[in-house]
Design a protein around this motif. Structure first.
Motif, PDB file in Angstrom:
ATOM      1  N   UNK A  38       0.768  -1.228   0.000  1.00  0.00           N
ATOM      2  CA  UNK A  38       0.000   0.000   0.000  1.00  0.00           C
ATOM      3  C   UNK A  38       0.803   1.284   0.000  1.00  0.00           C
ATOM      4  N   UNK A  39       2.112   1.177   0.098  1.00  0.00           N
ATOM      5  CA  UNK A  39       2.927   2.389   0.069  1.00  0.00           C
ATOM      6  C   UNK A  39       2.905   3.041  -1.302  1.00  0.00           C
ATOM      7  N   UNK A  40       3.435   4.265  -1.379  1.00  0.00           N
ATOM      8  CA  UNK A  40       3.471   4.962  -2.648  1.00  0.00           C
ATOM      9  C   UNK A  40       3.921   6.392  -2.477  1.00  0.00           C
ATOM     10  N   UNK A  41       3.819   7.164  -3.554  1.00  0.00           N
ATOM     11  CA  UNK A  41       4.204   8.569  -3.551  1.00  0.00           C
ATOM     12  C   UNK A  41       2.961   9.422  -3.716  1.00  0.00           C
ATOM     13  N   UNK A  42       2.777  10.373  -2.801  1.00  0.00           N
ATOM     14  CA  UNK A  42       1.610  11.247  -2.824  1.00  0.00           C
ATOM     15  C   UNK A  42       2.036  12.678  -2.545  1.00  0.00           C
ATOM     16  N   UNK A  43       1.090  13.591  -2.751  1.00  0.00           N
ATOM     17  CA  UNK A  43       1.301  14.997  -2.411  1.00  0.00           C
ATOM     18  C   UNK A  43       0.863  15.236  -0.965  1.00  0.00           C
ATOM     19  N   UNK A  44       1.411  16.264  -0.364  1.00  0.00           N
ATOM     20  CA  UNK A  44       0.999  16.636   0.989  1.00  0.00           C
ATOM     21  C   UNK A  44      -0.502  16.887   1.020  1.00  0.00           C
ATOM     22  N   UNK A  45      -1.146  16.408   2.077  1.00  0.00           N
ATOM     23  CA  UNK A  45      -2.585  16.563   2.228  1.00  0.00           C
ATOM     24  C   UNK A  45      -3.391  15.377   1.718  1.00  0.00           C
ATOM     25  N   UNK A  46      -2.759  14.508   0.960  1.00  0.00           N
ATOM     26  CA  UNK A  46      -3.451  13.338   0.427  1.00  0.00           C
ATOM     27  C   UNK A  46      -3.426  12.183   1.427  1.00  0.00           C
ATOM     28  N   UNK A  82       8.852   7.894   4.897  1.00  0.00           N
ATOM     29  CA  UNK A  82       9.641   6.886   5.604  1.00  0.00           C
ATOM     30  C   UNK A  82       9.334   5.512   5.028  1.00  0.00           C
ATOM     31  N   UNK A  83      10.113   4.528   5.449  1.00  0.00           N
ATOM     32  CA  UNK A  83       9.765   3.132   5.218  1.00  0.00           C
ATOM     33  C   UNK A  83       8.871   2.714   6.385  1.00  0.00           C
ATOM     34  N   UNK A  84       7.722   2.168   6.085  1.00  0.00           N
ATOM     35  CA  UNK A  84       6.772   1.758   7.108  1.00  0.00           C
ATOM     36  C   UNK A  84       6.806   0.242   7.272  1.00  0.00           C
ATOM     37  N   UNK A 141       8.800   0.876  22.120  1.00  0.00           N
ATOM     38  CA  UNK A 141      10.119   0.281  22.113  1.00  0.00           C
ATOM     39  C   UNK A 141      10.164  -0.827  21.062  1.00  0.00           C
ATOM     40  N   UNK A 142      10.906  -0.637  19.971  1.00  0.00           N
ATOM     41  CA  UNK A 142      10.948  -1.661  18.921  1.00  0.00           C
ATOM     42  C   UNK A 142      11.453  -3.013  19.426  1.00  0.00           C
ATOM     43  N   UNK A 143      12.265  -2.994  20.469  1.00  0.00           N
ATOM     44  CA  UNK A 143      12.837  -4.247  20.977  1.00  0.00           C
ATOM     45  C   UNK A 143      11.773  -5.178  21.553  1.00  0.00           C
ATOM     46  N   UNK A 144      10.596  -4.647  21.868  1.00  0.00           N
ATOM     47  CA  UNK A 144       9.526  -5.478  22.417  1.00  0.00           C
ATOM     48  C   UNK A 144       8.711  -6.177  21.339  1.00  0.00           C
ATOM     49  N   UNK A 145       9.010  -5.914  20.074  1.00  0.00           N
ATOM     50  CA  UNK A 145       8.272  -6.519  18.969  1.00  0.00           C
ATOM     51  C   UNK A 145       9.125  -7.636  18.365  1.00  0.00           C
ATOM     52  N   UNK A 146       8.516  -8.823  18.234  1.00  0.00           N
ATOM     53  CA  UNK A 146       9.272 -10.015  17.892  1.00  0.00           C
ATOM     54  C   UNK A 146       9.309 -10.315  16.397  1.00  0.00           C
ATOM     55  N   UNK A 147       8.323  -9.820  15.671  1.00  0.00           N
ATOM     56  CA  UNK A 147       8.208 -10.150  14.252  1.00  0.00           C
ATOM     57  C   UNK A 147       8.085  -8.869  13.437  1.00  0.00           C
ATOM     58  N   UNK A 148       8.728  -8.857  12.264  1.00  0.00           N
ATOM     59  CA  UNK A 148       8.743  -7.671  11.417  1.00  0.00           C
ATOM     60  C   UNK A 148       8.521  -8.030   9.962  1.00  0.00           C
ATOM     61  N   UNK A 149       7.823  -7.130   9.256  1.00  0.00           N
ATOM     62  CA  UNK A 149       7.702  -7.267   7.827  1.00  0.00           C
ATOM     63  C   UNK A 149       8.898  -6.642   7.127  1.00  0.00           C
ATOM     64  N   UNK A 150       8.862  -6.660   5.811  1.00  0.00           N
ATOM     65  CA  UNK A 150       9.973  -6.129   5.008  1.00  0.00           C
ATOM     66  C   UNK A 150       9.851  -4.629   4.763  1.00  0.00           C
ATOM     67  N   UNK A 151       8.682  -4.072   4.987  1.00  0.00           N
ATOM     68  CA  UNK A 151       8.496  -2.636   4.849  1.00  0.00           C
ATOM     69  C   UNK A 151       7.880  -2.225   3.525  1.00  0.00           C
ATOM     70  N   UNK A 152       7.235  -1.069   3.540  1.00  0.00           N
ATOM     71  CA  UNK A 152       6.673  -0.465   2.333  1.00  0.00           C
ATOM     72  C   UNK A 152       6.962   1.032   2.392  1.00  0.00           C
ATOM     73  N   UNK A 153       7.431   1.591   1.289  1.00  0.00           N
ATOM     74  CA  UNK A 153       7.896   2.973   1.273  1.00  0.00           C
ATOM     75  C   UNK A 153       6.732   3.943   1.077  1.00  0.00           C
ATOM     76  N   UNK A 154       6.726   4.986   1.883  1.00  0.00           N
ATOM     77  CA  UNK A 154       5.765   6.086   1.735  1.00  0.00           C
ATOM     78  C   UNK A 154       6.559   7.361   1.504  1.00  0.00           C
ATOM     79  N   UNK A 155       6.249   8.066   0.432  1.00  0.00           N
ATOM     80  CA  UNK A 155       6.933   9.318   0.105  1.00  0.00           C
ATOM     81  C   UNK A 155       5.892  10.406  -0.084  1.00  0.00           C
TER      82      UNK A 155
END
Length: 134
Positions: free
Chosen positions: A8-16, A91-93, A117-131
């Motif tokens: 679902x990440x992508x590039x958008x304009x401010x306010x969108x 950022x990368x989400x 605290x990120x250290x309390x989270x055990x599982x992570x995805x690969x991320x999706x970029x939002x610009x």
């Protein structure tokens, strides 16, 4: 083992707006605390929002009133609806999960916002970029 896949990440304009999705693969989805973090190059991961297995949600001060986290147990999917996006939201989400029904490593208040605290989270995805451009 829990696997998280964001989209679902992508590039958008401010306010969108954008809506991120995270499919959680694993038998324990219903019992997990899950949430969203973001990271820009050169900085640590910043917590954005979490949601407990009972539906209790929390938000960082920087996104309160603009972002909404939700979960669809029937689809094993976590969402982050992001409205009124700002360039500083770029950022990368990442989707993240804890082996716990109630989220640990979360401090703050509903009025002032929360820190995570990120250290309390055990599982992570690969991320999706939002610009977000101005």
């Amino acid at each position: 083992q829990v696997q998280l896949v964001e989209s679902g990440g992508g590039s958008v304009q401010a306010g969108e707006s954008l809506r991120l999705s995270c499919v959680v693969n694993g038998d324990t989805y219903r019992g997990l605390c899950i949430g969203w973090f973001r990271q820009v190059p050169g900085k640590g991961r910043e917590g954005v929002a979490t949601i407990d297995s009972d539906g209790t949600d929390t938000y960082a001060d920087s996104v309160m009133g603009r972002f909404t986290i939700s979960r669809d147990s029937a689809k094993n999917t976590l969402y982050l609806q992001m409205n009124i996006l700002k360039p500083e939201d770029t950022a990368m989400y990442y989707c993240a999960a804890q082996d716990a029904q109630l989220c640990g490593g979360v401090s703050g208040t509903r009025e002032g916002g929360y820190d995570y605290n990120p250290a309390d989270f055990h599982y992570w995805g690969q991320g999706t970029q939002v610009s977000v451009s101005s």
